[in-house]
Design a protein around this motif. Sequence first.
Motif, mmCIF file in Angstrom:
data_model
loop_
_atom_site.group_PDB
_atom_site.id
_atom_site.type_symbol
_atom_site.label_atom_id
_atom_site.label_comp_id
_atom_site.label_asym_id
_atom_site.label_seq_id
_atom_site.Cartn_x
_atom_site.Cartn_y
_atom_site.Cartn_z
ATOM 1 N N ASP A 113 65.420 100.972 18.197
ATOM 2 C CA ASP A 113 66.107 99.702 17.940
ATOM 3 C C ASP A 113 66.415 98.932 19.227
ATOM 4 O OD1 ASP A 113 67.955 101.492 18.876
ATOM 5 O OD2 ASP A 113 69.503 101.004 17.400
ATOM 6 N N ASP A 114 65.732 99.267 20.316
ATOM 7 C CA ASP A 114 65.928 98.571 21.587
ATOM 8 C C ASP A 114 64.922 97.443 21.796
ATOM 9 O OD1 ASP A 114 68.144 99.899 22.562
ATOM 10 O OD2 ASP A 114 66.971 101.463 23.550
ATOM 11 N N ALA A 115 64.202 97.063 20.763
ATOM 12 C CA ALA A 115 63.098 96.112 20.931
ATOM 13 C C ALA A 115 63.554 94.788 21.522
ATOM 14 C CB ALA A 115 62.399 95.887 19.594
ATOM 15 N N ASP A 116 64.675 94.248 21.044
ATOM 16 C CA ASP A 116 65.137 92.946 21.541
ATOM 17 C C ASP A 116 65.545 93.028 23.008
ATOM 18 O OD1 ASP A 116 64.668 91.846 19.080
ATOM 19 O OD2 ASP A 116 66.756 91.944 18.415
ATOM 20 N N ASP A 117 66.282 94.092 23.363
ATOM 21 C CA ASP A 117 66.685 94.254 24.762
ATOM 22 C C ASP A 117 65.461 94.427 25.665
ATOM 23 O OD1 ASP A 117 69.268 94.044 24.002
ATOM 24 O OD2 ASP A 117 69.831 96.124 24.416
ATOM 25 N N ASN A 204 71.526 94.580 30.356
ATOM 26 C CA ASN A 204 71.954 95.948 30.616
ATOM 27 C C ASN A 204 73.477 96.062 30.695
ATOM 28 O OD1 ASN A 204 69.599 97.530 30.636
ATOM 29 N ND2 ASN A 204 69.018 96.750 32.665
ATOM 30 N N ARG A 205 74.151 95.023 31.153
ATOM 31 C CA ARG A 205 75.615 95.088 31.254
ATOM 32 C C ARG A 205 76.279 95.122 29.875
ATOM 33 N NH1 ARG A 205 75.143 91.194 35.510
ATOM 34 N NH2 ARG A 205 75.935 89.553 34.119
ATOM 35 N N ARG A 206 75.640 94.542 28.874
ATOM 36 C CA ARG A 206 76.275 94.525 27.558
ATOM 37 C C ARG A 206 75.769 95.641 26.625
ATOM 38 N NH1 ARG A 206 72.924 89.648 26.816
ATOM 39 N NH2 ARG A 206 71.250 90.117 25.337
ATOM 40 N N ARG A 207 75.034 96.609 27.172
ATOM 41 C CA ARG A 207 74.558 97.731 26.345
ATOM 42 C C ARG A 207 75.671 98.775 26.229
ATOM 43 N NH1 ARG A 207 69.339 98.813 25.175
ATOM 44 N NH2 ARG A 207 69.575 101.021 25.676
ATOM 45 N N TRP A 208 76.777 98.391 25.597
ATOM 46 C CA TRP A 208 77.930 99.279 25.472
ATOM 47 C C TRP A 208 77.553 100.507 24.657
ATOM 48 C CZ3 TRP A 208 80.440 94.237 23.655
ATOM 49 C CH2 TRP A 208 80.706 93.429 24.758
ATOM 50 N N GLY A 209 77.873 101.653 25.216
ATOM 51 C CA GLY A 209 77.577 102.902 24.531
ATOM 52 C C GLY A 209 76.134 103.347 24.675
ATOM 53 N N ARG A 210 75.332 102.544 25.365
ATOM 54 C CA ARG A 210 73.933 102.903 25.575
ATOM 55 C C ARG A 210 73.617 102.820 27.067
ATOM 56 N NH1 ARG A 210 70.209 99.999 20.959
ATOM 57 N NH2 ARG A 210 71.376 100.705 19.116
#
Length: 422
Positions: A113-117, A204-210
């Motif tokens: 589910d990381d496709a958009d990032d 990358n800064r907003r990938r909370w918990g990832r």
Amino acid sequence: MLVVLDGLGDRPVPELGDRTPAEAAHTPVLDALAARGCSGWHLPFGWGRAPASELAHWAMFGFGDVPFPGRAVLEALGAGLEVPTGTAVTHAALRASRVEDGRVWITGRCAPDDADDAAALFEAVRPVAAGHGVELRPLGRRGEALLTLPGHDDGSVTDSDPFFEDRHPWLAVQPCTPSAAATAETLTTFLREARRTLVGHPVNRRRWGRPPLDVLTTKWSGRRDPLPSFTEVTGVDGAAVTSTGLYRGIAALLGMDARHLAPAPDVGTDLAARLEAADELIAGGARFVHVHTKATDEAGHTKRPRAKLEVLEAADPGLAGLLELAERAVVAVTGDHATPSVDGVLHTGDPTPLVVAGPTVRPDPVTAFGEAPAASGWYGRITAAELLPLLFGSANRPDFLGHRPSPRRTLALPDHPEPMTP
């Protein structure tokens, strides 16, 4: 029809009574095929040489004398991308990392589910790539991309992906030949600058918990060159029933007709569907069809011998169609390499069973499938390069030597002045 059970070969396992999973598994269909056919050992490149699947298939398909283009080319073609000839390419992937003692250690990869990032990060890296003369094209899955290096004609460089993430850090790219030094330097410089772009990027800064996807790694580098088709090399129209981008890419590169089926959860059901699709390809004109399953290899990599045994037992009913097909065609079952379910090793040069059956194949005394029974088979030891001649000879299409010249037997390729003798 050639059915490849990926990573089939194994080693004796104490918990299986010092038998391999293939020897210990209950496989009545494969045993019946062995009783009706002739057996041997497939040692793709000889003892102690452990090939990757793509290299084993390259030789199995009759291209062992042709320089291998690199898996990046195959994966890109399998994803539907056009790959230019004469230009260095490599496969790239976004990865997570940590820094320790001044080194960057890879800790993970893109989730489904990381496709958009991943798409946003690739867009951020694209101008960096362009500044170094590198073209970046996403492959459309899990943060992977093809990097093309126009102006660089030698792609023989090492991976920056460490593969064993717990043993090696992110690696500098090294040339494998003197002429690849510029390719290695360009890639290393670009990868370092790409990391500076990825670290601290808003995505990358907003990938909370990832974990942040802050490293780009490369592997499988190479170059696509003009090639003869499978038909031109073998004299036979070839086809494949594919389940992954790798084999779809091989089929595309070699001009083989392909039917793509997503893997089914049950390996027996999956193989039955693949045999049905292969039969349809034969009816459509193919005279050689490759059928492949990854399930056996994946089970071997778990390092749980019973898991591999259970996969083989589940696969066996799905191969029942081979018994009927062997009444009118030559069929073969083997592996592309050994993936031991013990000892913590990836691939090895251990033998893998081979059985061939068909109207012209004289049965030998072997009546069971597995490494130990196959050792006494009449075929003895067969290399990857010998496999197709063996099968085609049984199909009344032998390599006829020494009588009249044929373009196929003295095929000179562009940039490869030495004649190729498939």
